[in-house]
Write a protein that holds these residues in place. Sequence first.
Motif, PDB file in Angstrom:
ATOM      1  N   SER A 120      -3.565  21.375 -10.870  1.00  0.00           N
ATOM      2  CA  SER A 120      -3.102  20.494 -11.943  1.00  0.00           C
ATOM      3  C   SER A 120      -1.890  19.688 -11.501  1.00  0.00           C
ATOM      4  O   SER A 120      -1.810  18.474 -11.732  1.00  0.00           O
ATOM      5  CB  SER A 120      -2.765  21.330 -13.177  1.00  0.00           C
ATOM      6  N   ILE A 121      -0.927  20.358 -10.845  1.00  0.00           N
ATOM      7  CA  ILE A 121       0.290  19.665 -10.388  1.00  0.00           C
ATOM      8  C   ILE A 121      -0.055  18.620  -9.339  1.00  0.00           C
ATOM      9  O   ILE A 121       0.462  17.491  -9.369  1.00  0.00           O
ATOM     10  CB  ILE A 121       1.300  20.688  -9.840  1.00  0.00           C
ATOM     11  N   ALA A 122      -0.949  18.970  -8.394  1.00  0.00           N
ATOM     12  CA  ALA A 122      -1.331  18.019  -7.347  1.00  0.00           C
ATOM     13  C   ALA A 122      -1.968  16.772  -7.936  1.00  0.00           C
ATOM     14  O   ALA A 122      -1.694  15.638  -7.492  1.00  0.00           O
ATOM     15  CB  ALA A 122      -2.294  18.686  -6.367  1.00  0.00           C
ATOM     16  N   SER A 123      -2.805  16.957  -8.936  1.00  0.00           N
ATOM     17  CA  SER A 123      -3.450  15.817  -9.592  1.00  0.00           C
ATOM     18  C   SER A 123      -2.415  14.903 -10.250  1.00  0.00           C
ATOM     19  O   SER A 123      -2.459  13.674 -10.095  1.00  0.00           O
ATOM     20  CB  SER A 123      -4.450  16.326 -10.630  1.00  0.00           C
ATOM     21  N   GLU A 124      -1.460  15.495 -10.960  1.00  0.00           N
ATOM     22  CA  GLU A 124      -0.425  14.709 -11.628  1.00  0.00           C
ATOM     23  C   GLU A 124       0.481  14.007 -10.621  1.00  0.00           C
ATOM     24  O   GLU A 124       0.866  12.851 -10.815  1.00  0.00           O
ATOM     25  CB  GLU A 124       0.400  15.617 -12.545  1.00  0.00           C
ATOM     26  N   VAL A 125       0.840  14.709  -9.552  1.00  0.00           N
ATOM     27  CA  VAL A 125       1.703  14.117  -8.519  1.00  0.00           C
ATOM     28  C   VAL A 125       1.025  12.915  -7.873  1.00  0.00           C
ATOM     29  O   VAL A 125       1.653  11.868  -7.659  1.00  0.00           O
ATOM     30  CB  VAL A 125       2.064  15.175  -7.450  1.00  0.00           C
ATOM     31  N   ASN A 126      -0.252  13.046  -7.565  1.00  0.00           N
ATOM     32  CA  ASN A 126      -0.970  11.933  -6.936  1.00  0.00           C
ATOM     33  C   ASN A 126      -1.085  10.727  -7.865  1.00  0.00           C
ATOM     34  O   ASN A 126      -1.005   9.580  -7.416  1.00  0.00           O
ATOM     35  CB  ASN A 126      -2.362  12.396  -6.491  1.00  0.00           C
ATOM     36  N   ILE A 127      -1.269  10.972  -9.153  1.00  0.00           N
ATOM     37  CA  ILE A 127      -1.326   9.868 -10.118  1.00  0.00           C
ATOM     38  C   ILE A 127       0.005   9.121 -10.142  1.00  0.00           C
ATOM     39  O   ILE A 127       0.052   7.885 -10.111  1.00  0.00           O
ATOM     40  CB  ILE A 127      -1.692  10.399 -11.521  1.00  0.00           C
ATOM     41  N   HIS A 128       1.110   9.868 -10.189  1.00  0.00           N
ATOM     42  CA  HIS A 128       2.421   9.236 -10.219  1.00  0.00           C
ATOM     43  C   HIS A 128       2.742   8.540  -8.899  1.00  0.00           C
ATOM     44  O   HIS A 128       3.372   7.479  -8.890  1.00  0.00           O
ATOM     45  CB  HIS A 128       3.498  10.277 -10.532  1.00  0.00           C
ATOM     46  N   ALA A 129       2.303   9.121  -7.790  1.00  0.00           N
ATOM     47  CA  ALA A 129       2.531   8.476  -6.492  1.00  0.00           C
ATOM     48  C   ALA A 129       1.828   7.130  -6.428  1.00  0.00           C
ATOM     49  O   ALA A 129       2.375   6.141  -5.913  1.00  0.00           O
ATOM     50  CB  ALA A 129       2.043   9.389  -5.367  1.00  0.00           C
ATOM     51  N   ASP A 130       0.605   7.066  -6.962  1.00  0.00           N
ATOM     52  CA  ASP A 130      -0.141   5.805  -6.982  1.00  0.00           C
ATOM     53  C   ASP A 130       0.558   4.774  -7.864  1.00  0.00           C
ATOM     54  O   ASP A 130       0.666   3.596  -7.501  1.00  0.00           O
ATOM     55  CB  ASP A 130      -1.564   6.072  -7.487  1.00  0.00           C
ATOM     56  N   LYS A 131       1.062   5.212  -9.005  1.00  0.00           N
ATOM     57  CA  LYS A 131       1.766   4.290  -9.901  1.00  0.00           C
ATOM     58  C   LYS A 131       3.047   3.757  -9.255  1.00  0.00           C
ATOM     59  O   LYS A 131       3.352   2.564  -9.338  1.00  0.00           O
ATOM     60  CB  LYS A 131       2.107   4.995 -11.217  1.00  0.00           C
ATOM     61  N   ILE A 132       3.797   4.651  -8.623  1.00  0.00           N
ATOM     62  CA  ILE A 132       5.064   4.251  -8.016  1.00  0.00           C
ATOM     63  C   ILE A 132       4.841   3.300  -6.850  1.00  0.00           C
ATOM     64  O   ILE A 132       5.616   2.365  -6.625  1.00  0.00           O
ATOM     65  CB  ILE A 132       5.853   5.502  -7.582  1.00  0.00           C
ATOM     66  N   SER A 133       3.753   3.522  -6.080  1.00  0.00           N
ATOM     67  CA  SER A 133       3.481   2.635  -4.936  1.00  0.00           C
ATOM     68  C   SER A 133       3.171   1.208  -5.379  1.00  0.00           C
ATOM     69  O   SER A 133       3.307   0.267  -4.599  1.00  0.00           O
ATOM     70  CB  SER A 133       2.312   3.188  -4.116  1.00  0.00           C
ATOM     71  N   LYS A 134       2.775   1.039  -6.654  1.00  0.00           N
ATOM     72  CA  LYS A 134       2.459  -0.293  -7.174  1.00  0.00           C
ATOM     73  C   LYS A 134       3.554  -0.831  -8.105  1.00  0.00           C
ATOM     74  O   LYS A 134       3.407  -1.911  -8.683  1.00  0.00           O
ATOM     75  CB  LYS A 134       1.142  -0.246  -7.948  1.00  0.00           C
ATOM     76  N   SER A 135       4.626  -0.085  -8.253  1.00  0.00           N
ATOM     77  CA  SER A 135       5.664  -0.438  -9.219  1.00  0.00           C
ATOM     78  C   SER A 135       6.703  -1.381  -8.604  1.00  0.00           C
ATOM     79  O   SER A 135       7.256  -1.102  -7.533  1.00  0.00           O
ATOM     80  CB  SER A 135       6.348   0.830  -9.724  1.00  0.00           C
TER      81      SER A 135
END
Length: 438
Positions: free
Chosen positions: A229-244
């Motif tokens: 669960s944590i890995a899934s959430e971390v990857n989602i946030h990493a993708d958002k931050i890379s485009k922010s």
Amino acid sequence: VPLTEEQKLPSLSSLYKNYAELAQMCYDTFEKSEFLNRSNLAPKPKKSVEAAFTDSSSQEVVRFHSPLNIKGETAAAIVTINEKIESCRLHAGKYHEGLEARLNGRPVEEVANHLLKYDGYQGIVWSALFYRALEQGNEIEIPDKAQAIRIIFFELARVLEHLEYLAGVAYEAQAMTFYLKTLRWASRIESLQRQYSGNMYNLGILTYGGIHRDPPSNWISTCLKELSSIASEVNIHADKISKSSFWRQFDEVGKISATQLIEWGIQGPDLRASGINFDLRKRKPFYLYEELEFATPVGLNGNLYDRFLLRFKEIDQSIGIVTQILDNLPTSELVAREVSHFSQFNSLSDEQEQINYRASINERPNYNNESYYCCMEAASGAIEIFFSVIDGKVQDLKLGSDHLSKVMCLEEVAKGCAYENLGLLLKSMYINQKALEK
């Protein structure tokens, strides 16, 4: 003794003809001062005297304060010219406790337990490094199961330290939603550690020659579910931050070249963020690392943005390592056969077995009277340990890390940095003031 009229000290105004102008200038500067740290909790610092008046006497002391400063508050004396830092010197000495000296002459087991409380989340890594040095020196090969459990806690400690890094940078940048999210992730992983050990310091897990206990019932399934669960959430946030665009603005903050890092002897995520693929877990593998599949994320520009994103990737890889081990946990013994341990006695029907069982609890192992050294990759870079053992007691303990190198490097790269970005630069270097002043 009161001074007589003739002995009274001269006033500052009588010695320095520009006293009034200087006093007014300092007052005006103080009134117009801006807040360096982006949080609203620290006191407002006074800006240094600029331009022609810039000299060593005009340094100001800035304290970087935040609720995350469990590793020690940092103070820096800086000189600025036109909002750019001309000189930066970090202060030290506030937290000096003489840990190495205090642990000299202590029994081996006591030193190992003290190290569990050293350097924040990396305490269990330092304690395991201490035991690993002893095991290598005494030619003890720990069982595969003990190696696997140790690696699990190494990687969980790595994830926690990276989350602490992300939280520190996010708090400094005032990205409060993400800051709170990282704290929740860290809390969930800390909960997994406490379920295993029963305490916040991971006491009662490590021992000479292996580990004390098996994972509790249902711990493996709970751990796999939470980490997924944590890995899934971390990857989602990493993708958002890379485009922010918000995080992209830090592209030019804290840029450090690979050459500078190598010259200062700084390794770990900072070096990899600058484009150098160097990870001791792959270059000098130990335990079961050679059999595990994981990648080494590498950055390009060595700036704050690269160091920030690299931590996301390393968290994902560490969770992958733990998942691999939990899916294929070895079934061997907990402690090496050469070391007497209570887990080796399944039944106590025989009187001799009862005597041996009591001896395994009360008697301390025999260690060779010699010097020991070991090093390994930790979350923020390479760490090393040196000590001697004489009659079961530790002497000449030395704990090595790159925190001092980071301080010296930061003082070099801070020159030319924007005044308002110094807090972010400091957080991105991740200097543990308390570990530095051991």
